[in-house]
Design an enzyme around this catalytic site. Structure first.
Site, PDB file in Angstrom:
ATOM      1  N   SER A 138       0.877  -1.178   0.000  1.00  0.00           N
ATOM      2  CA  SER A 138       0.000   0.000   0.000  1.00  0.00           C
ATOM      3  C   SER A 138       0.908   1.220   0.000  1.00  0.00           C
ATOM      4  O   SER A 138       2.095   1.118   0.362  1.00  0.00           O
ATOM      5  CB  SER A 138      -0.846  -0.011   1.286  1.00  0.00           C
ATOM      6  N   TYR A 151      -1.991  -1.181  10.443  1.00  0.00           N
ATOM      7  CA  TYR A 151      -1.948  -1.309   8.982  1.00  0.00           C
ATOM      8  C   TYR A 151      -0.630  -0.760   8.424  1.00  0.00           C
ATOM      9  O   TYR A 151       0.045  -1.401   7.613  1.00  0.00           O
ATOM     10  CB  TYR A 151      -3.154  -0.556   8.401  1.00  0.00           C
TER      11      TYR A 151
HETATM   12  P1  NAD Z   1     -11.430  -6.197   0.242  1.00  0.00           P
HETATM   13  O1  NAD Z   1     -11.994  -6.084   1.619  1.00  0.00           O
HETATM   14  O2  NAD Z   1     -12.296  -5.917  -0.943  1.00  0.00           O
HETATM   15  O3  NAD Z   1     -10.803  -7.655   0.014  1.00  0.00           O
HETATM   16  C1  NAD Z   1     -10.049  -8.289   0.990  1.00  0.00           C
HETATM   17  C2  NAD Z   1      -9.973  -9.757   0.641  1.00  0.00           C
HETATM   18  O4  NAD Z   1      -9.249 -10.416   1.680  1.00  0.00           O
HETATM   19  C3  NAD Z   1     -11.344 -10.437   0.569  1.00  0.00           C
HETATM   20  O5  NAD Z   1     -11.330 -11.432  -0.415  1.00  0.00           O
HETATM   21  C4  NAD Z   1     -11.484 -11.048   1.965  1.00  0.00           C
HETATM   22  O6  NAD Z   1     -12.385 -12.152   2.002  1.00  0.00           O
HETATM   23  C5  NAD Z   1     -10.044 -11.474   2.182  1.00  0.00           C
HETATM   24  N1  NAD Z   1      -9.712 -11.712   3.579  1.00  0.00           N
HETATM   25  C6  NAD Z   1      -9.906 -10.896   4.650  1.00  0.00           C
HETATM   26  N2  NAD Z   1      -9.489 -11.506   5.771  1.00  0.00           N
HETATM   27  C7  NAD Z   1      -9.020 -12.722   5.398  1.00  0.00           C
HETATM   28  C8  NAD Z   1      -8.461 -13.821   6.094  1.00  0.00           C
HETATM   29  N3  NAD Z   1      -8.294 -13.797   7.431  1.00  0.00           N
HETATM   30  N4  NAD Z   1      -8.102 -14.909   5.396  1.00  0.00           N
HETATM   31  C9  NAD Z   1      -8.274 -14.980   4.045  1.00  0.00           C
HETATM   32  N5  NAD Z   1      -8.805 -13.960   3.341  1.00  0.00           N
HETATM   33  C10 NAD Z   1      -9.169 -12.857   4.009  1.00  0.00           C
HETATM   34  O7  NAD Z   1     -10.131  -5.264   0.271  1.00  0.00           O
HETATM   35  P2  NAD Z   1      -9.199  -4.677  -0.897  1.00  0.00           P
HETATM   36  O8  NAD Z   1      -9.323  -3.204  -0.816  1.00  0.00           O
HETATM   37  O9  NAD Z   1      -9.413  -5.376  -2.177  1.00  0.00           O
HETATM   38  O10 NAD Z   1      -7.784  -5.032  -0.288  1.00  0.00           O
HETATM   39  C11 NAD Z   1      -6.931  -6.015  -0.836  1.00  0.00           C
HETATM   40  C12 NAD Z   1      -5.505  -5.683  -0.452  1.00  0.00           C
HETATM   41  O11 NAD Z   1      -5.152  -4.442  -1.032  1.00  0.00           O
HETATM   42  C13 NAD Z   1      -5.294  -5.544   1.052  1.00  0.00           C
HETATM   43  O12 NAD Z   1      -4.056  -6.107   1.424  1.00  0.00           O
HETATM   44  C14 NAD Z   1      -5.268  -4.036   1.242  1.00  0.00           C
HETATM   45  O13 NAD Z   1      -4.523  -3.663   2.364  1.00  0.00           O
HETATM   46  C15 NAD Z   1      -4.601  -3.608  -0.041  1.00  0.00           C
HETATM   47  N6  NAD Z   1      -4.829  -2.203  -0.384  1.00  0.00           N
HETATM   48  C16 NAD Z   1      -6.074  -1.728  -0.636  1.00  0.00           C
HETATM   49  C17 NAD Z   1      -6.233  -0.392  -0.962  1.00  0.00           C
HETATM   50  C18 NAD Z   1      -7.563   0.194  -1.281  1.00  0.00           C
HETATM   51  O14 NAD Z   1      -7.651   1.427  -1.433  1.00  0.00           O
HETATM   52  N7  NAD Z   1      -8.617  -0.577  -1.397  1.00  0.00           N
HETATM   53  C19 NAD Z   1      -5.115   0.449  -1.019  1.00  0.00           C
HETATM   54  C20 NAD Z   1      -3.875  -0.077  -0.744  1.00  0.00           C
HETATM   55  C21 NAD Z   1      -3.725  -1.405  -0.438  1.00  0.00           C
END
Ligand code: NAD
Length: 256
Positions: A138, A151
């Site tokens: 991130s 985080y």
């Molecule tokens: P999201 O909530 O849409 O998806 C998260 C995924 O992780 C889902 O499939 C969920 O079921 C799974 N998950 C959660 N806990 C889990 C566990 N204990 N075991 C297995 N699976 C689990 O979130 P997202 O925004 O798509 O985030 C995905 C990644 O991207 C994360 O690591 C997040 O930190 C990173 N990220 C997101 C953003 C953003 O703006 N959305 C920005 C930077 C980084």
């Protein structure tokens, strides 16, 4: 093209992980999905692209379940060539109010899980002398924001882990890199938009506008599809000597 390769994408039932799984499948890879929630829709969307797809419901905070998932992937497809560590959760609170259980869960899911999947995937990758490990970190792996201590700690740790792994594999055809998105409109971020809207008594669109205006100069969300294109580039021969980078896709967030 990734025909004949197998990818495991953690947390791929929604958001960025699902976007990456779709991109990899579209390029011909077999895909193992993981995550909670609406598994059937994610599985159907990936299967519709024509390749082989499997699913494992490992909880990424549980090392024994992670081990079962990696071994299950290798048993199902014969190999694990592309590992995308994407599963992640968020919790927003000041340090003195931060629930200890949430801290432990974020460190386990957002950081330690990548150590476990990587240590289990590397022997096979080394045997075949090819591999791609892509860690979805991130902008919070590069800079901080208040109220996101767990985080930010986990994501900075993930960037450090990526660099170390890249060095350990530097003379092999196995690369490790991190992708560092800014705001991407997924369920994880929608929760933060909802909280802002409720707190300020504003609508969804205004909450999104304020969220972007605070950090992301482009005033646009990055999309999962754009992140998938970067992951595919890292998987291509052009990525053979890209090692240990933390590549932000953030509308200018960390350029400020
Ligand atoms: P999201 O909530 O849409 O998806 C998260 C995924 O992780 C889902 O499939 C969920 O079921 C799974 N998950 C959660 N806990 C889990 C566990 N204990 N075991 C297995 N699976 C689990 O979130 P997202 O925004 O798509 O985030 C995905 C990644 O991207 C994360 O690591 C997040 O930190 C990173 N990220 C997101 C953003 C953003 O703006 N959305 C920005 C930077 C980084």
């Amino acid at each position: 093209m990734l025909t004949g390769k197998t990818a495991l994408v953690t947390g791929s039932t929604s958001g960025i992980g699902l976007g990456l799984a779709l991109g990899l499948a579209r390029s011909g890879a077999n895909v193992m999905l993981n995550g909670f929630g609406d598994v059937a829709s994610a599985r159907a969307a990936v299967a519709a692209l024509g390749g082989r797809v499997a699913y494992h419901g490992a909880d990424m905070s549980k090392p024994a379940e992670i081990e079962a998932m990696v071994h299950g992937c290798i048993a199902e497809f014969g190999a694990l060539d592309i590992l995308v560590n994407n599963a992640g959760i968020q919790h927003v609170a000041n340090i003195e109010d931060f629930p200890v259980e949430r801290w432990d869960a974020i460190i386990a899911i957002n950081l330690s899980s990548a150590f476990h999947t990587t240590r289990l995937a590397l022997p096979g990758m080394k045997q075949r002398n090819w591999g791609r490990v892509i860690n979805i970190a991130s902008v919070h792996g590069l800079v901080a924001s208040a109220q996101k201590s767990a985080y930010v700690t986990a994501k900075h740790g993930l960037v450090g882990f990526t660099k170390t792994a890249a060095l350990e594999c530097a003379t092999t055809a196995i690369t490790h890199n991190a992708i560092c998105p800014g705001w991407v409109l997924t369920p994880l971020v929608q929760k933060q938009v909802d909280a802002r809207a409720a707190q300020a008594g504003i609508g969804d669109e205004e909450a999104k506008r304020q969220l972007l205006a605070e950090k992301q100069p482009s005033l646009q969300f990055t999309t999962p599809e754009q992140l998938a294109e970067l992951a595919l580039f890292l998987c291509s021969p052009a990525g053979d000597n890209i090692r240990g980078v933390a590549w932000n896709v953030d509308g200018g967030w960390v350029a400020q």
